[in-house]
Design a protein around this motif. Structure first.
Motif, PDB file in Angstrom:
ATOM      1  N   ASP A  42       0.592  -1.412  -0.286  1.00  0.00           N
ATOM      2  CA  ASP A  42      -0.559  -0.044   0.273  1.00  0.00           C
ATOM      3  C   ASP A  42       1.067   2.144  -0.058  1.00  0.00           C
ATOM      4  O   ASP A  42       2.159   1.573   0.872  1.00  0.00           O
ATOM      5  CB  ASP A  42      -1.129  -0.277   1.341  1.00  0.00           C
ATOM      6  N   VAL A  43       0.286   2.372  -0.887  1.00  0.00           N
ATOM      7  CA  VAL A  43       1.049   3.292  -0.744  1.00  0.00           C
ATOM      8  C   VAL A  43       0.900   4.717   0.123  1.00  0.00           C
ATOM      9  O   VAL A  43      -0.121   4.842   0.472  1.00  0.00           O
ATOM     10  CB  VAL A  43       0.897   4.388  -2.030  1.00  0.00           C
ATOM     11  N   PRO A  44       1.931   4.820   1.418  1.00  0.00           N
ATOM     12  CA  PRO A  44       0.873   5.416   2.488  1.00  0.00           C
ATOM     13  C   PRO A  44       0.908   6.554   1.923  1.00  0.00           C
ATOM     14  O   PRO A  44       1.220   6.925   1.541  1.00  0.00           O
ATOM     15  CB  PRO A  44       2.736   5.847   3.504  1.00  0.00           C
ATOM     16  N   ASP A  45      -0.127   7.006   2.255  1.00  0.00           N
ATOM     17  CA  ASP A  45      -1.097   8.529   1.633  1.00  0.00           C
ATOM     18  C   ASP A  45      -1.467   9.250   3.026  1.00  0.00           C
ATOM     19  O   ASP A  45      -3.021   8.839   3.605  1.00  0.00           O
ATOM     20  CB  ASP A  45      -1.504   8.748   0.583  1.00  0.00           C
ATOM     21  N   PRO A  46      -1.366  10.460   4.187  1.00  0.00           N
ATOM     22  CA  PRO A  46      -2.352  10.686   5.448  1.00  0.00           C
ATOM     23  C   PRO A  46      -3.357  11.492   4.327  1.00  0.00           C
ATOM     24  O   PRO A  46      -4.477  11.512   5.381  1.00  0.00           O
ATOM     25  CB  PRO A  46      -1.341  11.343   5.878  1.00  0.00           C
ATOM     26  N   ARG A  47      -3.488  11.728   3.555  1.00  0.00           N
ATOM     27  CA  ARG A  47      -4.832  12.510   2.780  1.00  0.00           C
ATOM     28  C   ARG A  47      -6.071  10.814   2.677  1.00  0.00           C
ATOM     29  O   ARG A  47      -6.596  12.028   3.049  1.00  0.00           O
ATOM     30  CB  ARG A  47      -4.266  12.898   1.348  1.00  0.00           C
ATOM     31  N   VAL A  65       1.609  -0.476  -4.939  1.00  0.00           N
ATOM     32  CA  VAL A  65       3.226  -0.726  -5.632  1.00  0.00           C
ATOM     33  C   VAL A  65       3.562  -1.384  -5.440  1.00  0.00           C
ATOM     34  O   VAL A  65       3.426  -2.525  -4.374  1.00  0.00           O
ATOM     35  CB  VAL A  65       4.564   0.717  -5.234  1.00  0.00           C
ATOM     36  N   THR A  66       4.047  -2.882  -6.685  1.00  0.00           N
ATOM     37  CA  THR A  66       4.523  -4.191  -6.465  1.00  0.00           C
ATOM     38  C   THR A  66       6.112  -4.069  -6.795  1.00  0.00           C
ATOM     39  O   THR A  66       6.742  -3.068  -7.638  1.00  0.00           O
ATOM     40  CB  THR A  66       3.792  -4.071  -7.718  1.00  0.00           C
ATOM     41  N   ASN A 281     -19.146   4.362   0.726  1.00  0.00           N
ATOM     42  CA  ASN A 281     -18.699   3.369   0.239  1.00  0.00           C
ATOM     43  C   ASN A 281     -17.270   2.980   0.040  1.00  0.00           C
ATOM     44  O   ASN A 281     -17.108   1.888   0.737  1.00  0.00           O
ATOM     45  CB  ASN A 281     -19.850   2.602  -0.942  1.00  0.00           C
ATOM     46  N   GLU A 282     -16.685   3.582  -0.534  1.00  0.00           N
ATOM     47  CA  GLU A 282     -15.477   3.613  -0.867  1.00  0.00           C
ATOM     48  C   GLU A 282     -14.834   5.231  -0.538  1.00  0.00           C
ATOM     49  O   GLU A 282     -15.167   5.486  -1.674  1.00  0.00           O
ATOM     50  CB  GLU A 282     -15.377   2.775  -2.108  1.00  0.00           C
ATOM     51  N   VAL A 283     -13.376   4.857  -0.569  1.00  0.00           N
ATOM     52  CA  VAL A 283     -12.204   6.113  -0.408  1.00  0.00           C
ATOM     53  C   VAL A 283     -11.569   5.191  -1.207  1.00  0.00           C
ATOM     54  O   VAL A 283     -10.659   4.292  -0.043  1.00  0.00           O
ATOM     55  CB  VAL A 283     -11.995   7.137   0.680  1.00  0.00           C
ATOM     56  N   HIS A 284     -11.091   5.511  -2.692  1.00  0.00           N
ATOM     57  CA  HIS A 284      -9.894   4.982  -3.162  1.00  0.00           C
ATOM     58  C   HIS A 284      -9.076   6.268  -3.548  1.00  0.00           C
ATOM     59  O   HIS A 284      -9.190   7.461  -3.569  1.00  0.00           O
ATOM     60  CB  HIS A 284     -10.781   4.220  -4.218  1.00  0.00           C
ATOM     61  N   ALA A 285      -7.457   5.687  -3.072  1.00  0.00           N
ATOM     62  CA  ALA A 285      -6.852   6.601  -3.894  1.00  0.00           C
ATOM     63  C   ALA A 285      -6.118   5.927  -5.589  1.00  0.00           C
ATOM     64  O   ALA A 285      -6.051   4.847  -5.624  1.00  0.00           O
ATOM     65  CB  ALA A 285      -5.852   6.235  -3.298  1.00  0.00           C
ATOM     66  N   TRP A 286      -6.132   6.940  -6.610  1.00  0.00           N
ATOM     67  CA  TRP A 286      -5.598   6.716  -7.846  1.00  0.00           C
ATOM     68  C   TRP A 286      -4.337   7.095  -7.925  1.00  0.00           C
ATOM     69  O   TRP A 286      -4.518   7.851  -7.499  1.00  0.00           O
ATOM     70  CB  TRP A 286      -6.982   6.599  -8.521  1.00  0.00           C
ATOM     71  N   THR A 287      -3.539   6.242  -9.140  1.00  0.00           N
ATOM     72  CA  THR A 287      -2.285   6.078  -9.239  1.00  0.00           C
ATOM     73  C   THR A 287      -2.331   6.482 -10.826  1.00  0.00           C
ATOM     74  O   THR A 287      -2.799   5.620 -11.899  1.00  0.00           O
ATOM     75  CB  THR A 287      -1.389   5.481  -9.131  1.00  0.00           C
ATOM     76  N   ILE A 288      -1.946   8.320 -10.801  1.00  0.00           N
ATOM     77  CA  ILE A 288      -1.664   8.538 -12.433  1.00  0.00           C
ATOM     78  C   ILE A 288      -0.472   9.514 -12.735  1.00  0.00           C
ATOM     79  O   ILE A 288      -0.035   9.574 -11.601  1.00  0.00           O
ATOM     80  CB  ILE A 288      -3.326   9.437 -12.850  1.00  0.00           C
ATOM     81  N   ARG A 289      -0.642   9.108 -14.189  1.00  0.00           N
ATOM     82  CA  ARG A 289       1.052  10.108 -13.920  1.00  0.00           C
ATOM     83  C   ARG A 289       0.335  12.133 -14.254  1.00  0.00           C
ATOM     84  O   ARG A 289      -0.571  11.788 -14.306  1.00  0.00           O
ATOM     85  CB  ARG A 289       1.278   9.648 -16.031  1.00  0.00           C
ATOM     86  N   ARG A 290       1.871  12.335 -14.384  1.00  0.00           N
ATOM     87  CA  ARG A 290       1.021  14.014 -13.805  1.00  0.00           C
ATOM     88  C   ARG A 290       1.110  13.892 -15.211  1.00  0.00           C
ATOM     89  O   ARG A 290       1.363  13.771 -16.604  1.00  0.00           O
ATOM     90  CB  ARG A 290       2.210  14.594 -14.127  1.00  0.00           C
TER      91      ARG A 290
END
Length: 356
Positions: A42-47, A65-66, A281-290
């Motif tokens: 899991d990517v740690p993210d306080p937000r 992250v793998t 139902n869900e709070v979700h973090a997504w990874t995208i390119r800038r």
């Protein structure tokens, strides 16, 4: 994001792998055998944690992250390049964490007989560079044959590719990694499927003994960084219960665990950022390119959202955090409606209006 942990034998790759993943892989010497151990973290993210406090959802989904601990690279590449199975693993990585040994240990002698980080970095770079050079030479041979035979693709297209690959050959022959070569957007797209190893972002990770000061190491390449870590100490801390780990961190003056710092550095090197979707139902973090647009980001969530995209409701994390929710942000005029070409910024919360 997939990061390959590479390094010369006895550099402490598996120790670093355990430190970054809270893993328990045996740190015995592999003897140069081709082995791959993977772990998803899991990517740690306080937000994300704060958004979970606000919405108290049924499910919280972190970005991931793998890490792949890849053994088998020896240094001093043969003329044939890296073996097929190993190369297949390396080309799948988005970037590399090159573990460089800086610690001394009489029970684990360095294969080259001494500790020399600059030498070890150069050996690994040469290994990766030679493999790319071989791949470019093979491509040039195929292009030359294609041009000679004719009857297929437009000759002007072939000539443009020949010019590009001749440029790459010249740069690699001058021992310049492809990370340092300036390319146009069209050239970037053309090379995206080749998996050249020296194009991948590189984090040089100096593996220190406990209390050892980091040596001065210069690595002046683009999409690269140098970071020092007390590998064995960090591994031991990461394997402790959370309360004990905090005590050890305080004792050793560690402000942030290496596993957090390495992820943050990797995001920067790969040009990545996060956005969030929220709800009961869900709070979700997504990874995208800038540079990713709202339309493209909608496709990351679900293809139906992209197909039926109408507008994106956007709120900055800082505004939602301060106001306590989406309805409050809307009432205070902090919620914006953006079109499909809007470029998402790091940490923004997005809700997609769509119709399918």
């Amino acid at each position: 994001m997939r990061l390959g942990i590479i390094g010369l034998p006895q550099s402490g790759k598996t120790t670093i792998f355990n430190a970054l993943t809270r893993g328990h892989q045996p740190t015995t010497v592999s003897g140069g055998r081709f082995e791959v151990h993977t772990a998803v973290v899991d990517v740690p993210d306080p937000r994300l944690e704060r958004l979970a406090e606000i919405y108290r959802p049924e499910k919280v989904v972190h970005a991931k992250v793998t890490y792949a601990d890849i053994a088998g690279l020896e240094g001093g590449a043969s003329k044939g390049g890296i073996s097929g199975a190993l190369l297949n693993q390396l080309t799948q990585m988005d970037g590399f964490v090159h573990v460089v040994r800086c610690f001394t240990d009489a029970s684990i002698p360095h294969p080259s007989g001494s500790i020399d980080p600059a030498r070890d970095i150069a050996m690994m770079d040469a290994e990766l560079l030679l493999n790319d050079l071989i791949a470019v030479e093979r491509k040039l041979e195929r292009l030359a044959e294609e041009r000679k035979k004719g009857g297929g693709r437009d000759r002007a297209v072939i000539d443009r590719e020949l010019a590009l690959f001749n440029q790459l050959h010249a740069e690699l022959s001058a021992e310049k990694p492809l990370r340092d070569v300036e390319l146009s957007a069209d050239e970037e797209r053309l090379l995206s499927g080749y998996g050249f190893l020296t194009r991948k972002p590189m984090l040089i990770l100096l593996n220190l003994a406990e209390g050892q000061p980091a040596p001065q190491v210069e690595y002046p390449h683009q999409h690269s960084a140098v970071y020092a870590l007390q590998g064995k100490l960090e591994m031991e801390i990461c394997q402790l219960p959370a309360d004990e780990a905090q005590l050890f961190m305080a004792e050793y003056g560690i402000q942030e665990l290496g596993l957090v710092s390495v992820i943050h550095l990797s995001y920067d090197l790969l040009g990545l950022q996060s956005f969030f979707t929220v709800g009961p139902n869900e709070v979700h973090a997504w990874t995208i390119r800038r540079g990713t647009t709202a339309y493209e980001a909608a496709g990351e969530i679900h293809t139906d959202l992209q197909k039926g995209f109408i507008r994106a409701e956007i709120v900055r994390f800082e505004d939602l955090d301060a106001l306590g929710g989406m309805s409050e942000a809307r009432a205070k005029g902090k919620l914006r409606l953006e079109g499909k070409d809007y470029v998402l910024q790091d940490g923004e919360i997005m809700h997609v209006r769509f119709n399918v």
